[in-house]
Design an enzyme around this catalytic site. Structure first.
Site, PDB file in Angstrom:
ATOM      1  N   PHE A  32       0.715  -1.016  -0.131  1.00 40.50           N
ATOM      2  CA  PHE A  32      -0.046  -0.113   0.103  1.00 40.50           C
ATOM      3  C   PHE A  32       0.711   1.199   0.131  1.00 40.50           C
ATOM      4  CE2 PHE A  32      -2.972   3.255   1.964  1.00 40.50           C
ATOM      5  CZ  PHE A  32      -4.110   3.070   1.064  1.00 40.50           C
TER       6      PHE A  32
ATOM      7  N   ASP B  76       2.145  -5.484   8.542  1.00 45.19           N
ATOM      8  CA  ASP B  76       0.796  -4.553   8.600  1.00 45.19           C
ATOM      9  C   ASP B  76      -0.423  -5.777   8.242  1.00 45.19           C
ATOM     10  OD1 ASP B  76      -1.363  -3.252   7.353  1.00 45.19           O
ATOM     11  OD2 ASP B  76      -0.185  -1.894   6.289  1.00 45.19           O
TER      12      ASP B  76
ATOM     13  N   TYR C 215     -10.838   0.211  11.358  1.00 45.72           N
ATOM     14  CA  TYR C 215     -11.889   0.694  10.352  1.00 45.72           C
ATOM     15  C   TYR C 215     -12.493  -0.491   9.271  1.00 45.72           C
ATOM     16  CZ  TYR C 215      -8.390   2.679   7.540  1.00 45.72           C
ATOM     17  OH  TYR C 215      -7.323   2.997   7.035  1.00 45.72           O
ATOM     18  N   LYS C 216     -11.550  -1.417   9.093  1.00 46.90           N
ATOM     19  CA  LYS C 216     -12.137  -2.374   8.130  1.00 46.90           C
ATOM     20  C   LYS C 216     -12.824  -3.884   8.774  1.00 46.90           C
ATOM     21  CE  LYS C 216      -8.019  -1.398   5.315  1.00 46.90           C
ATOM     22  NZ  LYS C 216      -8.301  -0.477   4.473  1.00 46.90           N
TER      23      LYS C 216
ATOM     24  N   ARG D 104     -12.687  -5.122  -6.592  1.00 41.98           N
ATOM     25  CA  ARG D 104     -12.366  -5.848  -5.525  1.00 41.98           C
ATOM     26  C   ARG D 104     -13.498  -5.884  -4.422  1.00 41.98           C
ATOM     27  NH1 ARG D 104      -8.023  -3.139  -1.204  1.00 41.98           N
ATOM     28  NH2 ARG D 104      -9.953  -1.662  -1.002  1.00 41.98           N
TER      29      ARG D 104
END
Length: 419
Positions: free
Chosen positions: A136, A203, A228-229, A376
Protein backbone atom coordinates in the site's frame (compact mmCIF):
# COMPACT_ATOMS: atom_id res chain seq x y z
CA UNK A 1 -40.75 -5.74 -21.43
CA UNK A 2 -39.23 -9.17 -21.97
CA UNK A 3 -36.13 -9.89 -19.93
CA UNK A 4 -32.93 -10.53 -21.91
CA UNK A 5 -31.63 -14.06 -22.06
CA UNK A 6 -28.43 -14.19 -20.06
CA UNK A 7 -26.41 -17.34 -20.60
CA UNK A 8 -23.95 -16.37 -17.85
CA UNK A 9 -26.70 -16.81 -15.26
CA UNK A 10 -26.56 -20.57 -15.71
CA UNK A 11 -24.11 -20.65 -12.81
CA UNK A 12 -23.74 -23.30 -10.13
CA UNK A 13 -24.41 -23.65 -7.32
CA UNK A 14 -27.77 -21.97 -7.76
CA UNK A 15 -29.30 -19.61 -5.21
CA UNK A 16 -31.08 -22.45 -3.40
CA UNK A 17 -27.68 -23.98 -2.68
CA UNK A 18 -26.46 -20.65 -1.31
CA UNK A 19 -29.55 -20.42 0.89
CA UNK A 20 -28.86 -23.92 2.19
CA UNK A 21 -25.35 -22.85 3.17
CA UNK A 22 -26.84 -19.89 5.03
CA UNK A 23 -29.26 -22.18 6.85
CA UNK A 24 -26.31 -24.23 8.14
CA UNK A 25 -24.02 -21.26 8.84
CA UNK A 26 -22.73 -21.35 12.45
CA UNK A 27 -22.11 -17.59 12.22
CA UNK A 28 -25.58 -16.67 10.98
CA UNK A 29 -26.39 -15.17 14.40
CA UNK A 30 -23.76 -12.44 14.04
CA UNK A 31 -25.50 -10.72 11.12
CA UNK A 32 -28.05 -9.26 13.56
CA UNK A 33 -25.17 -7.51 15.34
CA UNK A 34 -24.75 -5.13 12.39
CA UNK A 35 -26.82 -2.40 10.77
CA UNK A 36 -26.59 -3.15 7.06
CA UNK A 37 -29.01 -1.07 4.95
CA UNK A 38 -31.97 -2.94 3.53
CA UNK A 39 -31.43 -3.95 -0.08
CA UNK A 40 -27.65 -3.51 0.03
CA UNK A 41 -25.11 -6.25 -0.56
CA UNK A 42 -22.06 -4.84 1.15
CA UNK A 43 -18.78 -6.13 -0.28
CA UNK A 44 -16.56 -3.27 0.87
CA UNK A 45 -15.91 -4.23 4.47
CA UNK A 46 -12.24 -4.51 3.52
CA UNK A 47 -12.29 -0.69 3.21
CA UNK A 48 -14.88 0.30 5.82
CA UNK A 49 -16.66 -2.22 7.98
CA UNK A 50 -20.40 -2.09 8.54
CA UNK A 51 -21.86 -0.40 11.61
CA UNK A 52 -22.24 -2.70 14.64
CA UNK A 53 -25.60 -2.14 16.31
CA UNK A 54 -24.08 -1.40 19.72
CA UNK A 55 -21.85 1.45 18.56
CA UNK A 56 -24.56 4.08 18.23
CA UNK A 57 -25.66 3.82 21.88
CA UNK A 58 -22.07 3.69 23.14
CA UNK A 59 -21.04 6.86 21.29
CA UNK A 60 -24.25 8.65 22.26
CA UNK A 61 -23.58 7.83 25.91
CA UNK A 62 -19.98 9.03 25.59
CA UNK A 63 -21.19 12.34 24.16
CA UNK A 64 -24.33 13.05 26.18
CA UNK A 65 -23.55 11.56 29.60
CA UNK A 66 -19.80 11.11 29.87
CA UNK A 67 -18.74 14.31 28.13
CA UNK A 68 -21.94 16.28 28.59
CA UNK A 69 -22.48 15.60 32.29
CA UNK A 70 -19.40 14.01 33.83
CA UNK A 71 -17.03 16.28 31.91
CA UNK A 72 -13.36 15.90 32.82
CA UNK A 73 -14.20 13.39 35.52
CA UNK A 74 -14.73 10.87 32.74
CA UNK A 75 -11.00 10.36 32.33
CA UNK A 76 -11.06 8.29 35.51
CA UNK A 77 -14.75 7.79 36.26
CA UNK A 78 -15.65 6.45 32.81
CA UNK A 79 -12.33 4.84 31.93
CA UNK A 80 -11.15 7.19 29.21
CA UNK A 81 -7.57 7.06 30.45
CA UNK A 82 -7.29 3.27 30.13
CA UNK A 83 -8.94 3.01 26.69
CA UNK A 84 -5.68 2.57 24.70
CA UNK A 85 -4.55 -0.45 26.73
CA UNK A 86 -8.04 -1.85 27.26
CA UNK A 87 -8.97 -1.76 23.59
CA UNK A 88 -5.45 -2.88 22.69
CA UNK A 89 -5.77 -6.07 24.73
CA UNK A 90 -9.12 -6.88 23.09
CA UNK A 91 -7.58 -6.48 19.65
CA UNK A 92 -4.57 -8.48 20.80
CA UNK A 93 -6.83 -11.41 21.59
CA UNK A 94 -7.86 -11.46 17.91
CA UNK A 95 -4.30 -11.45 16.55
CA UNK A 96 -2.61 -13.86 18.95
CA UNK A 97 -1.04 -11.34 21.30
CA UNK A 98 -1.03 -11.91 25.06
CA UNK A 99 -2.20 -8.98 27.23
CA UNK A 100 0.09 -5.99 27.60
CA UNK A 101 1.50 -6.00 24.06
CA UNK A 102 -0.99 -4.00 21.97
CA UNK A 103 -1.82 -0.31 22.27
CA UNK A 104 -4.59 1.44 20.36
CA UNK A 105 -4.58 5.08 19.30
CA UNK A 106 -3.37 7.41 16.54
CA UNK A 107 -3.52 6.62 12.83
CA UNK A 108 -2.12 3.68 10.89
CA UNK A 109 0.52 6.00 9.42
CA UNK A 110 1.69 7.08 12.87
CA UNK A 111 1.80 3.51 14.14
CA UNK A 112 3.74 2.40 11.07
CA UNK A 113 6.26 5.17 11.61
CA UNK A 114 6.64 4.13 15.24
CA UNK A 115 7.06 0.45 14.38
CA UNK A 116 9.46 0.88 11.46
CA UNK A 117 11.72 3.32 13.28
CA UNK A 118 11.85 1.30 16.49
CA UNK A 119 12.48 -1.91 14.52
CA UNK A 120 15.35 -0.37 12.54
CA UNK A 121 16.93 0.91 15.74
CA UNK A 122 17.03 -2.67 17.02
CA UNK A 123 19.60 -3.39 14.28
CA UNK A 124 21.75 -0.24 14.21
CA UNK A 125 24.61 -1.98 12.38
CA UNK A 126 22.42 -2.83 9.35
CA UNK A 127 21.41 -0.38 6.64
CA UNK A 128 18.69 -2.00 4.50
CA UNK A 129 14.91 -1.94 4.87
CA UNK A 130 12.95 -4.37 2.67
CA UNK A 131 9.34 -3.66 1.70
CA UNK A 132 6.89 -5.05 -0.82
CA UNK A 133 7.08 -3.32 -4.20
CA UNK A 134 3.27 -3.70 -4.40
CA UNK A 135 2.63 -2.61 -0.83
CA UNK A 136 0.00 0.00 0.00
CA UNK A 137 1.40 3.46 -0.85
CA UNK A 138 1.47 4.67 2.76
CA UNK A 139 3.64 1.69 3.75
CA UNK A 140 6.08 2.53 0.97
CA UNK A 141 6.09 6.26 1.68
CA UNK A 142 6.80 5.69 5.36
CA UNK A 143 9.54 3.19 4.59
CA UNK A 144 11.19 5.91 2.51
CA UNK A 145 10.67 8.50 5.26
CA UNK A 146 12.20 6.27 7.94
CA UNK A 147 15.09 5.49 5.62
CA UNK A 148 15.80 9.20 5.15
CA UNK A 149 15.63 9.74 8.88
CA UNK A 150 17.97 6.89 9.78
CA UNK A 151 20.21 6.77 6.71
CA UNK A 152 18.87 3.45 5.44
CA UNK A 153 18.43 2.04 1.95
CA UNK A 154 14.93 0.91 0.95
CA UNK A 155 14.73 -2.08 -1.35
CA UNK A 156 11.39 -2.97 -2.90
CA UNK A 157 10.96 -6.70 -3.34
CA UNK A 158 8.43 -9.38 -4.24
CA UNK A 159 7.53 -11.36 -1.10
CA UNK A 160 7.11 -14.49 -3.25
CA UNK A 161 10.86 -14.50 -3.94
CA UNK A 162 12.05 -12.89 -0.72
CA UNK A 163 15.76 -13.07 0.05
CA UNK A 164 17.05 -11.55 3.27
CA UNK A 165 20.75 -10.72 3.30
CA UNK A 166 23.09 -10.00 6.19
CA UNK A 167 22.71 -6.25 5.58
CA UNK A 168 18.94 -6.21 6.12
CA UNK A 169 17.73 -4.56 9.31
CA UNK A 170 13.95 -4.72 8.78
CA UNK A 171 11.53 -6.67 6.62
CA UNK A 172 8.27 -4.70 6.42
CA UNK A 173 5.37 -6.41 4.64
CA UNK A 174 1.59 -6.55 4.59
CA UNK A 175 0.19 -9.98 5.41
CA UNK A 176 -2.40 -9.60 2.64
CA UNK A 177 -1.84 -7.83 -0.68
CA UNK A 178 -4.37 -4.98 -0.68
CA UNK A 179 -4.92 -5.25 -4.44
CA UNK A 180 -5.08 -8.97 -5.14
CA UNK A 181 -5.98 -10.44 -1.76
CA UNK A 182 -2.95 -12.74 -1.84
CA UNK A 183 -1.96 -13.97 1.62
CA UNK A 184 1.73 -14.31 2.44
CA UNK A 185 3.07 -16.97 4.81
CA UNK A 186 3.59 -14.84 7.92
CA UNK A 187 5.24 -17.59 9.92
CA UNK A 188 7.66 -18.72 7.20
CA UNK A 189 8.71 -15.17 6.26
CA UNK A 190 9.25 -14.22 9.90
CA UNK A 191 11.35 -17.33 10.41
CA UNK A 192 13.41 -16.57 7.29
CA UNK A 193 14.05 -12.98 8.38
CA UNK A 194 15.06 -14.03 11.88
CA UNK A 195 17.44 -16.63 10.50
CA UNK A 196 19.19 -13.80 8.67
CA UNK A 197 19.27 -11.63 11.80
CA UNK A 198 16.61 -9.14 10.66
CA UNK A 199 13.46 -8.03 12.46
CA UNK A 200 9.97 -8.10 10.94
CA UNK A 201 7.14 -5.56 10.96
CA UNK A 202 3.75 -6.82 9.74
CA UNK A 203 0.89 -4.67 8.46
CA UNK A 204 -2.30 -6.53 9.37
CA UNK A 205 -4.85 -4.01 8.10
CA UNK A 206 -6.36 -6.59 5.73
CA UNK A 207 -5.89 -9.49 8.15
CA UNK A 208 -7.06 -8.56 11.65
CA UNK A 209 -10.61 -9.79 12.15
CA UNK A 210 -10.67 -12.35 9.34
CA UNK A 211 -7.41 -14.32 9.55
CA UNK A 212 -6.06 -16.52 12.35
CA UNK A 213 -2.92 -14.48 13.04
CA UNK A 214 -0.68 -15.64 15.91
CA UNK A 215 1.78 -12.81 16.49
CA UNK A 216 3.24 -14.28 19.66
CA UNK A 217 3.42 -17.75 18.15
CA UNK A 218 5.33 -16.69 15.02
CA UNK A 219 7.64 -14.39 16.98
CA UNK A 220 6.74 -11.16 15.17
CA UNK A 221 8.85 -8.17 16.20
CA UNK A 222 6.13 -5.57 15.64
CA UNK A 223 2.80 -5.26 13.87
CA UNK A 224 0.26 -2.59 13.08
CA UNK A 225 -3.30 -2.59 11.90
CA UNK A 226 -6.32 -0.36 11.44
CA UNK A 227 -9.68 -0.83 13.15
CA UNK A 228 -12.05 0.47 10.47
CA UNK A 229 -11.99 -2.54 8.12
CA UNK A 230 -12.83 -5.98 9.51
CA UNK A 231 -12.86 -4.67 13.11
CA UNK A 232 -15.71 -2.30 12.19
CA UNK A 233 -14.55 0.64 14.31
CA UNK A 234 -15.89 3.33 11.98
CA UNK A 235 -14.40 5.87 9.55
CA UNK A 236 -11.03 7.14 10.72
CA UNK A 237 -11.04 4.97 13.83
CA UNK A 238 -7.62 4.64 15.49
CA UNK A 239 -4.99 2.07 14.61
CA UNK A 240 -3.07 -0.25 16.89
CA UNK A 241 0.56 -1.23 17.48
CA UNK A 242 1.87 -4.61 18.63
CA UNK A 243 5.13 -4.47 20.56
CA UNK A 244 6.07 -7.81 22.16
CA UNK A 245 7.24 -8.03 25.74
CA UNK A 246 10.78 -8.97 24.70
CA UNK A 247 11.28 -5.69 22.81
CA UNK A 248 9.47 -3.31 25.13
CA UNK A 249 12.38 -2.54 27.50
CA UNK A 250 14.72 -1.59 24.65
CA UNK A 251 12.33 -0.21 22.03
CA UNK A 252 13.45 3.29 21.04
CA UNK A 253 10.20 4.82 19.79
CA UNK A 254 10.56 8.05 17.80
CA UNK A 255 7.43 9.82 19.05
CA UNK A 256 7.71 10.38 22.77
CA UNK A 257 4.54 12.10 23.89
CA UNK A 258 3.66 12.93 27.47
CA UNK A 259 1.18 10.08 27.86
CA UNK A 260 3.95 7.56 27.17
CA UNK A 261 6.09 8.86 30.02
CA UNK A 262 6.65 6.87 33.20
CA UNK A 263 4.87 9.55 35.25
CA UNK A 264 2.81 11.62 32.80
CA UNK A 265 1.34 13.85 35.47
CA UNK A 266 4.73 14.58 36.94
CA UNK A 267 5.11 16.96 33.99
CA UNK A 268 8.88 16.57 33.98
CA UNK A 269 10.93 18.28 31.28
CA UNK A 270 12.80 15.12 30.24
CA UNK A 271 11.27 11.96 28.82
CA UNK A 272 11.45 8.66 30.65
CA UNK A 273 9.45 5.86 29.03
CA UNK A 274 6.67 4.10 30.89
CA UNK A 275 6.93 0.43 31.67
CA UNK A 276 5.53 -2.01 29.13
CA UNK A 277 3.49 -1.19 26.07
CA UNK A 278 2.25 2.05 27.68
CA UNK A 279 5.47 3.65 26.44
CA UNK A 280 3.93 3.51 22.96
CA UNK A 281 1.22 5.95 23.98
CA UNK A 282 1.84 9.38 22.49
CA UNK A 283 -0.77 12.05 23.11
CA UNK A 284 -4.42 12.33 24.00
CA UNK A 285 -6.36 9.43 22.46
CA UNK A 286 -9.39 10.11 20.22
CA UNK A 287 -11.87 9.16 22.92
CA UNK A 288 -15.08 9.15 20.88
CA UNK A 289 -13.52 6.94 18.20
CA UNK A 290 -12.01 4.70 20.85
CA UNK A 291 -15.40 4.26 22.49
CA UNK A 292 -16.80 3.25 19.10
CA UNK A 293 -14.03 0.69 18.58
CA UNK A 294 -14.55 -0.78 22.03
CA UNK A 295 -18.27 -1.21 21.40
CA UNK A 296 -17.62 -2.61 17.93
CA UNK A 297 -15.43 -5.35 19.39
CA UNK A 298 -18.47 -6.70 21.22
CA UNK A 299 -19.54 -8.37 17.97
CA UNK A 300 -16.83 -10.96 18.68
CA UNK A 301 -18.51 -12.20 21.85
CA UNK A 302 -19.09 -15.94 21.48
CA UNK A 303 -17.49 -16.04 18.02
CA UNK A 304 -14.99 -18.74 17.09
CA UNK A 305 -12.20 -17.18 14.97
CA UNK A 306 -11.71 -20.53 13.24
CA UNK A 307 -15.33 -20.42 12.08
CA UNK A 308 -14.75 -16.89 10.74
CA UNK A 309 -11.80 -18.06 8.66
CA UNK A 310 -13.71 -21.11 7.43
CA UNK A 311 -16.64 -18.99 6.29
CA UNK A 312 -14.34 -16.43 4.70
CA UNK A 313 -12.78 -19.16 2.57
CA UNK A 314 -16.15 -20.67 1.72
CA UNK A 315 -17.55 -17.30 0.63
CA UNK A 316 -14.45 -16.80 -1.50
CA UNK A 317 -14.79 -20.25 -3.04
CA UNK A 318 -18.39 -19.48 -3.99
CA UNK A 319 -17.50 -16.10 -5.48
CA UNK A 320 -14.62 -17.56 -7.50
CA UNK A 321 -16.81 -20.39 -8.79
CA UNK A 322 -19.42 -17.90 -9.95
CA UNK A 323 -16.78 -15.59 -11.44
CA UNK A 324 -15.43 -18.47 -13.50
CA UNK A 325 -18.78 -18.52 -15.28
CA UNK A 326 -18.08 -14.99 -16.52
CA UNK A 327 -14.80 -15.71 -18.29
CA UNK A 328 -16.38 -15.26 -21.70
CA UNK A 329 -17.32 -11.73 -20.61
CA UNK A 330 -13.68 -10.83 -20.00
CA UNK A 331 -13.67 -11.46 -16.22
CA UNK A 332 -10.64 -13.17 -14.71
CA UNK A 333 -9.93 -14.03 -11.10
CA UNK A 334 -6.72 -12.43 -9.85
CA UNK A 335 -6.83 -13.66 -6.26
CA UNK A 336 -5.14 -17.01 -5.54
CA UNK A 337 -7.60 -19.91 -5.50
CA UNK A 338 -5.83 -21.89 -2.80
CA UNK A 339 -7.22 -21.05 0.62
CA UNK A 340 -3.81 -20.96 2.27
CA UNK A 341 -2.80 -18.16 -0.11
CA UNK A 342 -5.97 -16.08 0.09
CA UNK A 343 -7.06 -13.30 2.43
CA UNK A 344 -10.70 -12.24 2.71
CA UNK A 345 -11.27 -10.30 -0.49
CA UNK A 346 -11.41 -11.48 -4.07
CA UNK A 347 -10.23 -9.29 -6.94
CA UNK A 348 -11.57 -9.67 -10.45
CA UNK A 349 -9.84 -8.21 -13.49
CA UNK A 350 -11.81 -6.59 -16.29
CA UNK A 351 -10.88 -3.80 -18.67
CA UNK A 352 -14.01 -1.91 -17.58
CA UNK A 353 -13.64 -2.64 -13.86
CA UNK A 354 -14.36 0.95 -12.86
CA UNK A 355 -17.57 1.11 -14.85
CA UNK A 356 -18.65 -2.30 -13.57
CA UNK A 357 -18.06 -1.15 -10.00
CA UNK A 358 -20.24 1.91 -10.53
CA UNK A 359 -23.00 -0.11 -12.19
CA UNK A 360 -22.98 -2.58 -9.29
CA UNK A 361 -23.22 0.24 -6.75
CA UNK A 362 -26.22 1.61 -8.63
CA UNK A 363 -27.86 -1.79 -8.07
CA UNK A 364 -27.04 -1.81 -4.35
CA UNK A 365 -23.99 -4.08 -4.60
CA UNK A 366 -21.12 -2.14 -3.01
CA UNK A 367 -17.59 -3.19 -3.86
CA UNK A 368 -14.62 -1.06 -4.85
CA UNK A 369 -12.17 -0.42 -7.67
CA UNK A 370 -8.40 -0.39 -7.77
CA UNK A 371 -6.60 1.05 -10.78
CA UNK A 372 -6.16 0.15 -13.46
CA UNK A 373 -8.56 -2.77 -13.87
CA UNK A 374 -9.45 -4.50 -10.58
CA UNK A 375 -12.91 -4.96 -9.09
CA UNK A 376 -12.30 -5.74 -5.43
CA UNK A 377 -14.98 -7.60 -3.45
CA UNK A 378 -14.55 -7.85 0.32
CA UNK A 379 -15.92 -10.81 2.25
CA UNK A 380 -16.77 -9.95 5.86
CA UNK A 381 -18.05 -13.23 7.33
CA UNK A 382 -19.80 -11.73 10.35
CA UNK A 383 -22.47 -9.97 8.28
CA UNK A 384 -22.22 -11.34 4.75
CA UNK A 385 -24.32 -14.30 3.61
CA UNK A 386 -23.81 -16.84 0.86
CA UNK A 387 -26.99 -15.58 -0.78
CA UNK A 388 -25.45 -12.08 -0.77
CA UNK A 389 -22.52 -13.37 -2.80
CA UNK A 390 -24.81 -15.17 -5.23
CA UNK A 391 -26.97 -12.06 -5.67
CA UNK A 392 -23.90 -9.89 -6.24
CA UNK A 393 -22.54 -12.17 -8.93
CA UNK A 394 -25.94 -12.44 -10.59
CA UNK A 395 -26.05 -8.66 -10.74
CA UNK A 396 -22.58 -8.62 -12.28
CA UNK A 397 -23.63 -11.21 -14.87
CA UNK A 398 -26.71 -9.17 -15.78
CA UNK A 399 -24.69 -5.98 -16.11
CA UNK A 400 -22.19 -7.66 -18.41
CA UNK A 401 -24.88 -9.35 -20.51
CA UNK A 402 -26.86 -6.15 -21.05
CA UNK A 403 -23.76 -3.90 -21.26
CA UNK A 404 -25.35 -1.73 -18.62
CA UNK A 405 -21.94 -0.56 -17.46
CA UNK A 406 -21.34 1.15 -20.80
CA UNK A 407 -23.95 3.81 -20.01
CA UNK A 408 -22.45 7.33 -20.02
CA UNK A 409 -23.27 7.90 -16.35
CA UNK A 410 -20.84 5.18 -15.31
CA UNK A 411 -17.85 6.55 -17.18
CA UNK A 412 -14.91 7.48 -15.02
CA UNK A 413 -14.96 11.14 -16.05
CA UNK A 414 -18.63 11.41 -15.03
CA UNK A 415 -18.52 9.80 -11.61
CA UNK A 416 -16.56 10.34 -8.41
CA UNK A 417 -13.67 7.98 -7.96
CA UNK A 418 -14.28 5.08 -5.61
CA UNK A 419 -11.76 5.21 -2.76
Amino acid sequence: MAQPKIEALAIHPDRAAAEELDARDPLAFTRARFSVPEGVVYLDGNSLGALPTGVRAAVLDAVSRQWGQDLIGSWNGNGWWTLPERVGDRIGALVGAAPGQVICGDSTSVQLFQALTAAARLRPDRRVLLTDASNFPTDQYLADAVARLLGLEVRRVDPAGLKVGADVAVVALSAVDYRTGELWDVEAITRQAHAAGAVVVWDLCHAAGVLPVDLDGVGADAAVGCTYKYLNGGPGSPAWLYLPHRHQPVADLPLTGWMGRADPFGLAGAYEPAEGVARARIGTPPVLSMVAVEAALDVWDGVDPAAVRAKSLALGDLLITLADGLRTDGVTVVTPREGRRRGSHVSLRHEKAYELCQALIARGVVGDFRAPDLLRLGLAPLYLSYADVWDAMRALAEILATKEHEAPRFRRDQTAVVT
